[in-house]
Design an enzyme around this catalytic site. Structure first.
Site, mmCIF file in Angstrom:
data_model
loop_
_atom_site.group_PDB
_atom_site.id
_atom_site.type_symbol
_atom_site.label_atom_id
_atom_site.label_comp_id
_atom_site.label_asym_id
_atom_site.label_seq_id
_atom_site.Cartn_x
_atom_site.Cartn_y
_atom_site.Cartn_z
ATOM 1 N N ASP A 235 0.856 -1.159 0.000
ATOM 2 C CA ASP A 235 0.000 0.000 0.000
ATOM 3 C C ASP A 235 0.913 1.236 0.000
ATOM 4 O O ASP A 235 2.139 1.134 0.107
ATOM 5 C CB ASP A 235 -0.964 -0.019 1.197
ATOM 6 C CG ASP A 235 -2.193 0.841 0.929
ATOM 7 O OD1 ASP A 235 -3.233 0.606 1.548
ATOM 8 O OD2 ASP A 235 -2.092 1.759 0.084
HETATM 9 C C1 GLC Z 1 -4.271 4.384 -0.392
HETATM 10 C C2 GLC Z 1 -5.158 3.212 -0.041
HETATM 11 C C3 GLC Z 1 -5.167 2.136 -1.083
HETATM 12 C C4 GLC Z 1 -5.006 2.785 -2.450
HETATM 13 C C5 GLC Z 1 -3.599 3.323 -2.501
HETATM 14 C C6 GLC Z 1 -3.313 4.055 -3.816
HETATM 15 O O1 GLC Z 1 -3.627 4.866 0.734
HETATM 16 O O2 GLC Z 1 -4.966 2.585 1.213
HETATM 17 O O3 GLC Z 1 -6.393 1.415 -0.958
HETATM 18 O O4 GLC Z 1 -5.220 1.848 -3.485
HETATM 19 O O5 GLC Z 1 -3.302 4.181 -1.412
HETATM 20 O O6 GLC Z 1 -4.096 5.196 -3.897
#
Ligand code: GLC
Length: 752
Positions: A292
């Protein structure tokens, strides 16, 4: 930087080299062979580059990178040190970056372009929790299909969706992004979304790779506070949290995203148990895992990594294949391999997985497959997508209450008052995950109603949000200004019916939006009570990204509908239901509590050793609140009325137990009903819930029509996971209930 001549020579040389590499790859026959052939030509830095994902240069969905990174990131593109970018969309931007990498890096390995296409891209469907409330798997799959068509037309070939996190805690802001509290519903909805995004052929220009996220347990963040620790036992991990991920893997999901939280003391990004042991080894997952946003770096803050280099070592060893926005892999993996701390075989495994998905997307056949100006013009915001969004939205609305049959409104209804700041809001219906779409593009409630009647008067009653509204800023709520109340009350007084839209702003839920209260923010409850004091004919529309506490409304308001955040066609969908052109068919995917003190709240509870014992105090209960939900999981009314009869169970074949029930629409209006089947394993080697959803079917019944609905129960539905992760089915007595919600149905039993 380079003279034109030298640049041209470099370009010719690179194109020649790419042609040779590509032709060399082309000679290999299977994708695995092509991957191996390419891998053999890659340097260690180039391999690591594939494991590196940068945020684009325009939007952010997490803590913005520090200054000066942009130039460095751009230079990494031409050096082949970037495998993917996120938050870059639009044919022009995608083409620019793809061209840079394909034509100027040594091997020209195309980029993947990832984006949070959570519930649509430009045309937005309802938030995922709302879609789940439709219990309509076909509609949900179609909604994801439309999202794939629209986003791929803008150069996207990878979405970070579906979120398959189960959650029982409405305080957590991201419940809006999942399918609610139930594992079985979560599995079915997750699979429908994966199929919708990926289609039948991932190499087609209108299909995109999907992501099952966030592995694992994120929906169980302690106290519902986002990014907080997760501490669950193996019972919950294996029986509640993991099955939707397994179903997504079995459905062929191409990527999995790990998560910010620790799971029992280990950050998910560094969890070998989740990523290598369970996902890749036990389940045979052959796609790749993306971290993430900066979750690798955040292991330092968790107190799990000494520094970024240590975090890189822990994450790659645990099986996290691609690093989103930590700069950990691109800065430290080469050194770790050279120091012998990380085996190059770990790098090769990760890169193979990534390259495989790129081959499957068709990017090596044509790096510009998703870059087509005509398709972008033709597909974005087109009428068919709006129609699909409208269809999905109307199916997602849940009618909680409709006493005195205030609804449906007659199309000749006069003197309709509309009150509440959300009624004119064209932004909130888009929810918080609208990145890539455009603000203020939703059909508001007022606009939707105007398509039916002009005998409407509107009073906001109060401002809702003060100042700027944005995904990356906290909302400022009006907590005191009630100066608009008198006009609203005066209008209500002279009206025959009052439609009030109250609830949450689009940025009251979503990532980093946990709440300790589940009420109407600001002065909305006061507004509701002020209006009620002069006119009791109120239709309350609850616009929200999560279950709210509606205890006062439940006691006083005759008609209540949950309209969630319904996306681009919100107002039109609501109007169709209010005026009876669509008979509401939604059912709650999450329990609505009586009090926030009940949370985490869910229907499939354990009986405990002290079940309800009327007349004593020594049983599992609160002294100041009931145990059950105000509106339970699976609840949802229709303008029709359905009765259940003639339940029969054939358990002669223990591997396929047949449960059949007759459902009658004993009203004068055609309607749809979600027939739900729940079971209980009375005695087992681990305690089992008092009921669990193990089947549902959404049927359409004409007025006075009866249909027999049959379910088949197999080991998959009757078994459970033991604490070591083994799936078992145990003989014994089972209860069955088939009905219209988790709290209402007809019962039977069988023996296994
Ligand atoms: C965010 C979220 C994740 C998302 C990623 C990219 O913090 O937790 O679900 O896909 O970053 O935006």
């Amino acid at each position: 930087m380079f003279s034109d001549t030298l640049r041209q020579r470099l370009l010719v040389f690179s194109i020649g080299l790419i042609a040779m590499t590509t032709s060399y790859i082309a000679s290999a026959d299977t994708i695995d062979d092509k991957v191996d052939a390419l891998l053999a030509k890659m340097t260690l830095p180039e391999k690591i580059g594939q494991m590196n994902q940068y945020n684009g240069f325009w939007d952010v969905t997490g803590p913005a990178p520090s200054e000066g990174d942009a130039e460095k990131k751009f230079s990494h593109l031409t050096q082949g040190l970037v495998g993917s970018v996120l938050n870059v969309s639009g044919v022009e931007q995608v083409r620019e970056l793809q061209k840079l990498v394909v034509e100027e890096s040594r091997l020209g390995i195309p980029l993947m372009f990832g984006l949070d296409v959570i519930h649509g891209h430009k045309t937005l469907s309802p938030i995922p929790l709302a879609e789940a409330a439709s219990w309509d798997l076909q509609a949900i799959e179609k909604s994801a299909r439309v999202a794939a068509i629209e986003s791929s037309a803008r150069g996207i070939n990878w979405t970070f969706a579906p979120m398959v996190d189960i959650s029982r805690d409405a305080r957590w802001g991201r419940v809006m992004e999942g399918a609610g509290e139930d594992t079985y519903l979560g599995q079915k909805v997750g699979v429908a979304r994966v199929k919708g995004f990926q289609g039948e052929d991932l190499s087609k220009p209108d299909t995109i790779a999907a992501t099952a996220k966030h592995l694992a347990g994120y929906g169980f963040s302690e106290a519902g506070r986002d990014y907080n620790l997760v501490d669950v036992g193996n019972y919950t991990l294996y029986n509640v949290i993991l099955p939707p991920f397994k179903s997504a893997v079995d459905a062929g999901v191409k990527t999995v995203m790990n998560s910010f939280n620790t799971l029992n003391g280990v950050p998910a990004t560094a969890s070998k148990l989740l990523q290598r042991d369970i996902l890749k080894t036990q389940w045979g997952f052959d796609g790749f895992i993306i971290s993430d946003w900066a979750s690798t770096k955040e292991m330092i803050y968790h107190g799990y990594s000494e520094d970024l280099k240590h975090a890189a070592e822990q994450a790659v060893k645990a099986g996290s294949d691609m690093d989103m926005e930590s700069y950990a892999y691109v800065n430290h993996l080469q050194e770790l391999v050279q120091e012998g701390k990380v085996k190059e075989s770990h790098i090769d495994d990760a890169v193979r997985r990534i390259l495989k998905v790129k081959f499957e997307l068709g990017l090596f056949d044509d790096p510009y497959r998703y870059v087509d100006d005509a398709r972008e013009t033709e597909q974005v915001y087109n009428a068919a997508h709006s129609q699909a969004a409208l269809d999905m939205a109307k199916r997602s609305i849940v009618m909680l209450k409709n006493e005195q049959n205030l609804l449906p409104l007659s199309k000749e209804q006069k003197k309709i008052a509309v009150i509440g700041p959300l009624a004119e809001d064209k932004n909130s219906p888009l929810g918080s995950w609208r990145i890539g779409s455009d603000d203020n593009t939703a059909v508001s409630l007022l606009e939707g109603l105007a398509n039916y009647t002009h005998d409407i008067s509107y009073q906001k009653g109060a401002d809702f949000i003060l100042g700027e509204q944005s995904f990356i800023k906290e909302l400022v709520v009006n907590e005191s200004d009630t100066s608009g109340f008198p006009d609203a009350v005066a209008l209500a007084k002279e009206s025959d019916v009052v439609i009030m839209m109250l609830g949450e702003h689009g940025f009251h839920s979503g990532e980093a939006r946990s709440r300790t209260k589940l009420d109407f923010p600001g002065v909305q409850q006061e507004l509701l009570e002020a209006v009620y004091a002069v006119n009791k004919n109120i239709v309350l529309l609850v616009q929200t990204g999560r279950p709210l506490v509606l205890d006062w409304a439940e006691k006083h308001i005759p008609s209540i509908l949950v309209t969630w955040q319904l996306g681009s066609q919100s107002g039109n969908a609501i109007a169709k239901v209010l005026f009876g052109d669509y008979n509401p068919s939604g059912k709650l995917p999450m329990s609505f509590p009586r009090s926030v003190g009940q949370v985490p709240l869910y229907y499939n509870v354990m009986q405990t050793g002290r079940p309800v014992t009327e007349g004593t105090v020594f049983w599992s209960h609160y002294i100041d609140e009931r145990n059950d939900a105000l509106f339970p999981f699976g609840h949802g009314l229709s303008y029709s009325h359905f009765t259940y009869s003639n339940l029969r169970i054939d358990d002669s074949n223990k591997k396929a137990i047949k449960v059949t029930v007759d459902v009658t629409n004993d009203s004068a209006m055609d309607g749809e009903e979600v027939v739900q089947l729940y079971i209980r394993d009375r005695v087992a080697s681990l305690t089992r819930p008092i009921k669990e959803l193990k089947g549902f079917e959404k049927i359409s019944l004409k007025a006075a029509e009866t249909e027999s609905v049959q379910f088949t129960l197999t080991d998959d539905e009757l078994g459970f996971y033991q604490l070591d992760g083994n799936f078992v089915v145990e003989n014994g007595d089972f209860d069955v209930m088939v009905g219209t919600s988790s709290m209402s149905g007809i019962a039977g039993e069988f023996r296994l």
